[in-house]
Design an enzyme around this catalytic site. Sequence first.
Site, PDB file in Angstrom:
ATOM      1  CG  PHE A 178       1.920  -2.365 -11.269  1.00 26.24           C
ATOM      2  CD1 PHE A 178       1.519  -1.761 -10.095  1.00 26.24           C
ATOM      3  CD2 PHE A 178       1.285  -3.542 -11.651  1.00 26.24           C
ATOM      4  CE1 PHE A 178       0.513  -2.305  -9.311  1.00 26.24           C
ATOM      5  CE2 PHE A 178       0.278  -4.104 -10.874  1.00 26.24           C
ATOM      6  CZ  PHE A 178      -0.098  -3.476  -9.694  1.00 26.24           C
ATOM      7  CB  THR A 226     -10.338  -9.720   4.974  1.00 29.80           C
ATOM      8  OG1 THR A 226      -9.021  -9.247   4.676  1.00 29.80           O
ATOM      9  CG2 THR A 226     -10.305 -10.514   6.268  1.00 29.80           C
ATOM     10  NE  ARG A 246       2.413 -15.834 -11.717  1.00 32.73           N
ATOM     11  CZ  ARG A 246       1.997 -17.093 -11.541  1.00 32.73           C
ATOM     12  NH1 ARG A 246       2.398 -17.793 -10.492  1.00 32.73           N
ATOM     13  NH2 ARG A 246       1.173 -17.650 -12.426  1.00 32.73           N
ATOM     14  CB  CYS A 300       4.527 -10.032  -2.867  1.00 32.00           C
ATOM     15  SG  CYS A 300       3.717 -11.638  -2.805  1.00 32.00           S
ATOM     16  CB  VAL A 301      -1.080  -8.018  -2.650  1.00 34.89           C
ATOM     17  CG1 VAL A 301      -2.171  -7.869  -1.602  1.00 34.89           C
ATOM     18  CG2 VAL A 301      -0.394  -6.689  -2.897  1.00 34.89           C
ATOM     19  CG  HIS A 316      -6.423  -5.712   4.177  1.00 29.33           C
ATOM     20  ND1 HIS A 316      -7.031  -5.275   5.326  1.00 29.33           N
ATOM     21  CD2 HIS A 316      -5.334  -4.930   4.014  1.00 29.33           C
ATOM     22  CE1 HIS A 316      -6.332  -4.283   5.837  1.00 29.33           C
ATOM     23  NE2 HIS A 316      -5.304  -4.053   5.073  1.00 29.33           N
ATOM     24  CG  PHE A 324      -1.902   1.134   1.262  1.00 24.35           C
ATOM     25  CD1 PHE A 324      -3.119   1.039   0.596  1.00 24.35           C
ATOM     26  CD2 PHE A 324      -1.616   2.305   1.952  1.00 24.35           C
ATOM     27  CE1 PHE A 324      -4.016   2.093   0.610  1.00 24.35           C
ATOM     28  CE2 PHE A 324      -2.505   3.353   1.977  1.00 24.35           C
ATOM     29  CZ  PHE A 324      -3.716   3.245   1.304  1.00 24.35           C
ATOM     30  CD  GLU A 325       2.095   1.394   3.798  1.00 23.84           C
ATOM     31  OE1 GLU A 325       2.449   0.218   3.563  1.00 23.84           O
ATOM     32  OE2 GLU A 325       1.021   1.686   4.345  1.00 23.84           O
TER      33      GLU A 325
HETATM   34  C1  DLZ Z   1      -2.330  -5.393   5.873  1.00 20.94           C
HETATM   35  C2  DLZ Z   1      -1.732  -6.127   4.740  1.00 20.94           C
HETATM   36  C3  DLZ Z   1      -2.242  -7.375   4.331  1.00 20.94           C
HETATM   37  C4  DLZ Z   1      -3.424  -8.014   5.007  1.00 20.94           C
HETATM   38  N1  DLZ Z   1      -1.691  -8.061   3.340  1.00 20.94           N
HETATM   39  C5  DLZ Z   1      -0.619  -7.532   2.686  1.00 20.94           C
HETATM   40  C6  DLZ Z   1      -0.011  -8.235   1.614  1.00 20.94           C
HETATM   41  O1  DLZ Z   1      -0.385  -9.357   1.237  1.00 20.94           O
HETATM   42  N2  DLZ Z   1       1.040  -7.647   0.986  1.00 20.94           N
HETATM   43  C7  DLZ Z   1       1.525  -6.407   1.353  1.00 20.94           C
HETATM   44  O2  DLZ Z   1       2.496  -5.921   0.733  1.00 20.94           O
HETATM   45  N3  DLZ Z   1       0.963  -5.737   2.375  1.00 20.94           N
HETATM   46  C8  DLZ Z   1      -0.080  -6.265   3.042  1.00 20.94           C
HETATM   47  N4  DLZ Z   1      -0.636  -5.588   4.086  1.00 20.94           N
HETATM   48  C9  DLZ Z   1      -0.005  -4.309   4.519  1.00 20.94           C
HETATM   49  C10 DLZ Z   1      -0.452  -3.077   3.714  1.00 20.94           C
HETATM   50  O3  DLZ Z   1       0.179  -3.030   2.442  1.00 20.94           O
HETATM   51  C11 DLZ Z   1      -0.077  -1.777   4.478  1.00 20.94           C
HETATM   52  O4  DLZ Z   1       1.290  -1.802   4.771  1.00 20.94           O
HETATM   53  C12 DLZ Z   1      -0.858  -1.630   5.780  1.00 20.94           C
HETATM   54  O5  DLZ Z   1      -2.247  -1.724   5.529  1.00 20.94           O
HETATM   55  C13 DLZ Z   1      -0.554  -0.262   6.449  1.00 20.94           C
HETATM   56  O6  DLZ Z   1      -0.962   0.809   5.582  1.00 20.94           O
END
Ligand code: DLZ
Length: 161
Positions: free
Chosen positions: A120, A93, A134, A87-88, A95, A64-65
């Site tokens: 990106f 949830t 990956r 990496c998300v 999120h 997110f940051e």
């Molecule tokens: C909170 C969160 C969650 C649940 N999952 C991930 C993720 O899979 N990958 C990632 O890079 N960051 C995750 N975060 C953290 C958010 O990116 C962010 O750092 C927090 O919500 C604070 O703003």
Amino acid sequence: MATRDLSAYDVNSVPPAENMRFGVVVAEWNLQITGALANGAVDTLKKHGAVEDNISVKYVPGTFELPMGGQFFAEMDNVDAVILLGCVIQGETRHFDYICEAVAQGTKDLNLKYNKPFIFGVLTTNDEQQAIDRAGGVHGNKGDEAAVTAIKMIDLQRSFK
Ligand code: DLZ
């Protein structure tokens, strides 16, 4: 559809990167993965001639940051392009959706606001294994792809000057 190898590209299509300056922003969440993306990106930049002193790597807490980290580079460092690596991984949830949406839109906004390439390099996967695959695994390394894209976009931008 077969997943393409993220590390496969035509080496001859990549311009020399000797005189290019890069910022790399790495998310600390899933660091095992994002660290591998960062290593891939830096190695690929160097492979094409980028020098160590012209590659600045910074860390942010999570994906997110990443756009904020990219903005810091744009405002406070004279880089030619910024590579954003995160990496998300899908959880139980919503999120995942919010973070993916925010980082994609945020990255696009940075490109247009600063007229500079922000790449990106974010994996958005259903599970950890897909991410491992990956990040230097069977499907190559998203960091390599991001590095090649950064070099090509800088070269493209310079071709207009
Ligand atoms: C909170 C969160 C969650 C649940 N999952 C991930 C993720 O899979 N990958 C990632 O890079 N960051 C995750 N975060 C953290 C958010 O990116 C962010 O750092 C927090 O919500 C604070 O703003």
